[in-house]
Design an enzyme around this catalytic site. Sequence first.
Site, short mmCIF file in Angstrom:
data_model
loop_
_atom_site.label_atom_id
_atom_site.label_comp_id
_atom_site.label_asym_id
_atom_site.label_seq_id
_atom_site.Cartn_x
_atom_site.Cartn_y
_atom_site.Cartn_z
N TYR A 9 7.14 -1.36 -9.05
CA TYR A 9 6.59 -0.71 -10.24
C TYR A 9 7.73 -0.58 -11.24
CZ TYR A 9 2.25 0.64 -7.96
OH TYR A 9 1.03 0.62 -7.33
N THR A 54 3.79 -5.40 -9.98
CA THR A 54 2.43 -4.93 -10.28
C THR A 54 2.29 -4.66 -11.77
OG1 THR A 54 2.22 -3.95 -8.09
CG2 THR A 54 0.74 -3.11 -9.77
N LYS A 58 1.13 -9.41 -10.07
CA LYS A 58 -0.09 -8.90 -9.43
C LYS A 58 -0.89 -8.01 -10.38
CE LYS A 58 -1.33 -5.90 -5.50
NZ LYS A 58 -1.61 -4.62 -6.14
N SER A 88 5.58 -1.53 -0.47
CA SER A 88 5.31 -0.90 -1.76
C SER A 88 6.52 -0.09 -2.24
CB SER A 88 4.11 0.03 -1.59
OG SER A 88 3.99 0.91 -2.67
N SER A 91 -6.39 -9.42 -9.07
CA SER A 91 -6.50 -8.14 -8.36
C SER A 91 -6.91 -7.05 -9.33
CB SER A 91 -5.13 -7.79 -7.76
OG SER A 91 -5.08 -6.45 -7.35
N HIS A 109 -6.54 -3.97 -8.11
CA HIS A 109 -5.87 -2.89 -7.37
C HIS A 109 -6.84 -2.22 -6.39
CE1 HIS A 109 -1.87 -0.80 -7.92
NE2 HIS A 109 -2.42 -0.06 -6.99
N ASP A 127 -6.51 -10.50 -4.20
CA ASP A 127 -6.72 -9.35 -3.31
C ASP A 127 -7.87 -8.52 -3.85
OD1 ASP A 127 -5.97 -7.30 -5.10
OD2 ASP A 127 -4.01 -7.00 -4.20
N VAL A 165 0.87 -1.19 0.00
CA VAL A 165 0.00 0.00 0.00
C VAL A 165 0.90 1.23 0.00
CG1 VAL A 165 -1.80 1.28 1.24
CG2 VAL A 165 -1.80 -1.22 1.31
N GLY A 166 0.71 2.08 -0.98
CA GLY A 166 1.51 3.31 -1.07
C GLY A 166 1.24 4.22 0.12
N GLN A 221 7.17 -4.98 -3.45
CA GLN A 221 6.37 -4.76 -4.66
C GLN A 221 7.07 -3.76 -5.56
OE1 GLN A 221 4.77 -1.54 -4.95
NE2 GLN A 221 3.96 -1.98 -7.00
C1 GLV Z 1 -0.76 2.98 -5.65
O1 GLV Z 1 -0.42 1.84 -5.61
C2 GLV Z 1 -2.11 3.41 -5.50
O2 GLV Z 1 -3.03 2.60 -5.71
O3 GLV Z 1 -2.30 4.58 -5.15
#
Ligand code: GLV
Length: 387
Positions: free
Chosen positions: A130, A156, A252, A107, A274, A276, A307, A79-80, A128
């Site tokens: 990006y 992700t 993910k 994250s 997921s 997100h 998730d 989670v950011g 995780q």
């Molecule tokens: C980042 O992962 C977001 O969903 O804000």
Amino acid sequence: MPVITNIDDLKRLHKRRTPKMFYDYCESGSWTEQTFRENVSDFDQIRLRQRVAVDMEGRSTATKMIGQDVAMPVALAPVGLTGMQRADGEIKAAKAAEKFGVPFTLSTMSICSIEDVAAHTTKPFWFQLYVMRDQDFLKNIIQRAKDAGVSALVLTLDLQILGQRHKDLKNGLSAPPKLTPAVLADLATKWSWGLEMLQTKRRGFGNIIGHAKNVDDPSSLFKWTAEQFDPRLDWGKIEAIKEMWGGPLILKGVMEPEDAVMAAKTGCDAIVVSNHGGRQLDGALSSIRALPPILDAVGDSVEVHLDSGIRSGQDVLKAIAMGAKGTYIGRAFVHGLGAMGEEGVTKALEVIHKEMDISMALCGRKHIEDVDRDILRVPEDFAGRWA
Ligand code: GLV
């Protein structure tokens, strides 16, 4: 100390104790929030079958996710900005997860850095990733994860561009927050959050600041995802990252069977069904509805996790009974963190564990491995009739 009996209790305290900008960041989906809502309401459509006269003694929720022992099939999702929900939030959540015996996923967009979390924990955590345009940054962050002893990379796939969450734009989301009159008025009622924040140095994106080049405004999530994230991510790049990393890999953000088959072909260790948390493509199916066709498509070729939408131990049990081998909680643990710090994350895990354990027993099962589709009543039209 308030009596906490469920995740909603933690959510109420989270809202009361955390600046609006960060509570809203957690509790929102993109555009109309249809997918965000349905992630939760679709779980409610599935019912459990109550069984009787089954010996319930000697139960256990312990199992494995990607071959690693877990006290229950639940990991903390990446989670950011978790360190904005509470000072040093990622460290607190990682410690709670470690003590409970479930994986913590850090994250890329965290406040505490990979090195910080490693220095404050004793067991490996998951990281995780990006995918960024800047190849040096990408290689470097993968190396940093290796050096920190990270035991799985969670790549992700569904956020090369950021979905629009209206509240974040209206609140002027940034880390740290810009002290506008509206923010100051809000902070005046959240003084213990502010006092804790004043005592930590961790108030910006810890994995990025000092590591990424050409970042205009490192406090703005919108700006820097637009500048840095690589919109050209494709299966070839995923293969390259798999090579670069060389360890356990989880992909993910898979929602469709054809993508799940492609993901399984990479030889990854697990995929995560997921959307997100409903934060990216609004109008996508809920993840629990997307799960069955994906399981049919990939069979035993890859472990499937889920998730998005899990707010209780019963949701975990339903996902496992539908065929997932593991689940992730995001908002549920963040509510705990915002409510009561590390203790609150532990509380969230305890709530979920208890709900899962009791429900499993009342469905006549003693072990996670025995939980199957037979404990569920799923509406006949659950998959939907889509043309
Ligand atoms: C980042 O992962 C977001 O969903 O804000």
